[in-house]
Design an enzyme around this catalytic site. Structure first.
Site, short mmCIF file in Angstrom:
data_model
loop_
_atom_site.label_atom_id
_atom_site.label_comp_id
_atom_site.label_asym_id
_atom_site.label_seq_id
_atom_site.Cartn_x
_atom_site.Cartn_y
_atom_site.Cartn_z
N ARG A 1 7.10 12.33 -57.05
CA ARG A 1 6.53 12.12 -58.38
C ARG A 1 6.63 10.66 -58.83
O ARG A 1 5.85 10.22 -59.67
CB ARG A 1 7.21 13.02 -59.42
CG ARG A 1 6.73 14.45 -59.44
CD ARG A 1 7.15 15.14 -60.74
NE ARG A 1 8.57 14.94 -61.04
CZ ARG A 1 9.56 15.68 -60.58
NH1 ARG A 1 9.30 16.68 -59.76
NH2 ARG A 1 10.81 15.43 -60.93
N TYR B 1 -14.91 7.10 -77.52
CA TYR B 1 -15.26 8.06 -76.48
C TYR B 1 -14.94 9.48 -76.97
O TYR B 1 -13.88 9.72 -77.56
CB TYR B 1 -14.41 7.67 -75.28
CG TYR B 1 -14.47 8.47 -74.02
CD1 TYR B 1 -15.67 8.73 -73.38
CD2 TYR B 1 -13.28 8.89 -73.41
CE1 TYR B 1 -15.69 9.41 -72.17
CE2 TYR B 1 -13.29 9.56 -72.21
CZ TYR B 1 -14.51 9.83 -71.59
OH TYR B 1 -14.52 10.49 -70.39
N ASP C 1 -8.86 1.29 -75.58
CA ASP C 1 -9.58 1.77 -74.41
C ASP C 1 -10.41 0.60 -73.91
O ASP C 1 -11.41 0.21 -74.52
CB ASP C 1 -10.48 2.96 -74.79
CG ASP C 1 -11.21 3.54 -73.57
OD1 ASP C 1 -11.39 2.82 -72.57
OD2 ASP C 1 -11.63 4.71 -73.65
N LYS D 1 -14.04 4.53 -63.08
CA LYS D 1 -15.24 3.73 -63.30
C LYS D 1 -15.25 2.50 -62.40
O LYS D 1 -15.46 2.61 -61.21
CB LYS D 1 -15.32 3.33 -64.78
CG LYS D 1 -15.05 4.46 -65.79
CD LYS D 1 -16.06 5.57 -65.73
CE LYS D 1 -16.04 6.45 -66.97
NZ LYS D 1 -14.94 7.40 -67.09
#
Length: 404
Positions: free
Chosen positions: A61, A115, A188, A213
């Site tokens: 993890r 968004y 963002d 992206k």
């Protein structure tokens, strides 16, 4: 590691995160797939448990060299960052930011051009946790200052440019107001990435982006990240670990590979987008082009002042008031796929309807847009790596369907 104080972005992005102890004799870090990490001695195990630092093996993890190299590379191209946390999607990164800084009873201010999943988190998950919110117009500094005084927010969420209608807001001025009130500024930064906008240096406390992206660049992975100075990086990391957030080493390897060519891809897609936006601006079927990189756009002055780069994402409004017009144009396109996201090598087109969810803004960049009908059709384009002339020709034939 590169000298991030002197190297230019194209150089930093090529060499960032390539520690010899993680890559060995090869150029790219190998894909380390492991849940269990073994220790030489019990003392070694205790040391790794106590450190909680990238580079010290502990358990899957916490990652391994594949994830560590990507996180370090992202930190090196984010001016002012102490560290970066990876998440399994962009939305998971948004949630990680909110859950790090907010607690029940807090108030969140959110930019009204944000968004949709960010908005849904405020109106859904955070609301259920007892965290209230208000939307604000990011273009109205005076109204924002009044709202900050009225609500004493714990945090403010920005998105600039807005990923649908491309408003560029004055981040330095907005974060100064937030900081004066003791609020944490979250951004963002997916549209520009750290290569195009240095969010931390412009006053933000935490910047996140969807690595699906531009960083991935090939439309084949889901991942997000959040970068911050030392204080908030440690808090982000702690929250992420408590939530059990981890990214696949295979996806991390894809993201690291995509990162190396991101500057070149962004340069091409930005130049092509500006050329296409300029062409669209002269077409009779177009009411308005929303592209902050285009001189004359409402956001160009701020973009030119604060940004060092752009991307291929922008929108335009059709002159037609026919609500089916956008669908007709998109359906007629040959080289543009119909799909969400952006930043891949392929171009995309998507009808957009920002007026359907705006709370305080009347989608000001869209003529006649408001909460009660009368909206014109709008389309968002994500420009890929195709030739500009071919994309323009495709748009020309698609727009000609409106004249029939």
């Amino acid at each position: 590691m590169s000298d991030t104080n002197s190297d230019k972005p194209g150089t930093r992005i090529t060499h960032a995160g390539r520690r010899a102890e993680w890559t060995g004799p090869v150029v790219n870090p190998p894909v380390w797939r492991a849940s269990t990490h073994l220790y030489v001695t019990e003392a070694h195990r205790k040391s790794a448990l106590a450190s909680n630092e990238d580079g010290d093996f502990f358990y899957g993890r916490r990652g391994a060299p594949t994830q560590w190299a990507l996180a370090e590379a992202l930190t090196e191209i984010e001016p002012g960052a102490h560290g970066t946390v990876l998440y399994p999607s962009g939305v998971a990164a948004i949630a990680g930011c909110f859950l790090t800084v907010l607690k029940p009873g807090d108030h969140l201010l959110m930019s009204d051009n944000s968004y949709d999943p960010s908005r849904a988190m405020a109106t859904g998950l955070l609301k259920r946790m007892g965290i209230s919110h208000s939307f604000f117009d990011p273009l109205d500094l005076a109204a924002f200052e009044r709202l900050v005084g009225e609500h004493s927010p714990r945090a403010v969420w920005f998105e600039s440019p807005g990923s649908l209608t491309m408003e560029v807001c004055d981040i330095p001025a907005l974060t100064a107001i937030s900081r004066e009130a003791g609020a944490i500024s979250l951004l963002d930064n997916t549209w520009a990435s750290g290569l195009g906008f240095a969010g931390l240096e412009h006053g933000c406390d935490i910047v996140m982006q969807s690595l699906s992206k531009h960083v991935g660049g090939h439309s084949d992975l889901m991942m997000g990240s959040a970068s911050a100075g030392e204080r908030w990086y440690k808090a982000l990391r702690r929250t992420s670990q408590q939530l059990g957030q981890v990214v696949s080493p295979d996806d991390a390897a894809l993201a690291a590979r995509g990162l190396r060519t991101m500057a070149v891809r962004l340069k091409h897609s930005t130049e092509t987008a500006v050329a296409i936006a300029g062409w669209l601006n002269d077409q009779p079927q177009i009411e308005r082009v929303m592209c902050p990189m285009l001189p004359g756009d409402a956001g160009y002055q701020l973009w030119n002042r604060d940004f060092t780069g752009g991307c291929g994402l922008f929108s335009f409004v059709l002159s037609s008031s026919d609500q089916d017009a956008a669908a007709r144009v998109v359906d007629a396109l040959r080289l543009f796929g119909i799909g969400y996201s952006w930043g891949g090598f392929e171009s995309l087109a998507l009808p957009i309807f920002p007026h359907e969810y705006r709370a305080v803004m009347d989608a000001p960049t869209i003529p006649d847009a408001g909460p009660k009908g009368g909206q014109r059709a709008a389309i968002r384009l994500s420009i890929g790596l195709e030739d500009a002339d071919d994309l323009i020709a495709d748009l020309a034939q698609a727009l000609s369907t409106l004249d029939m």
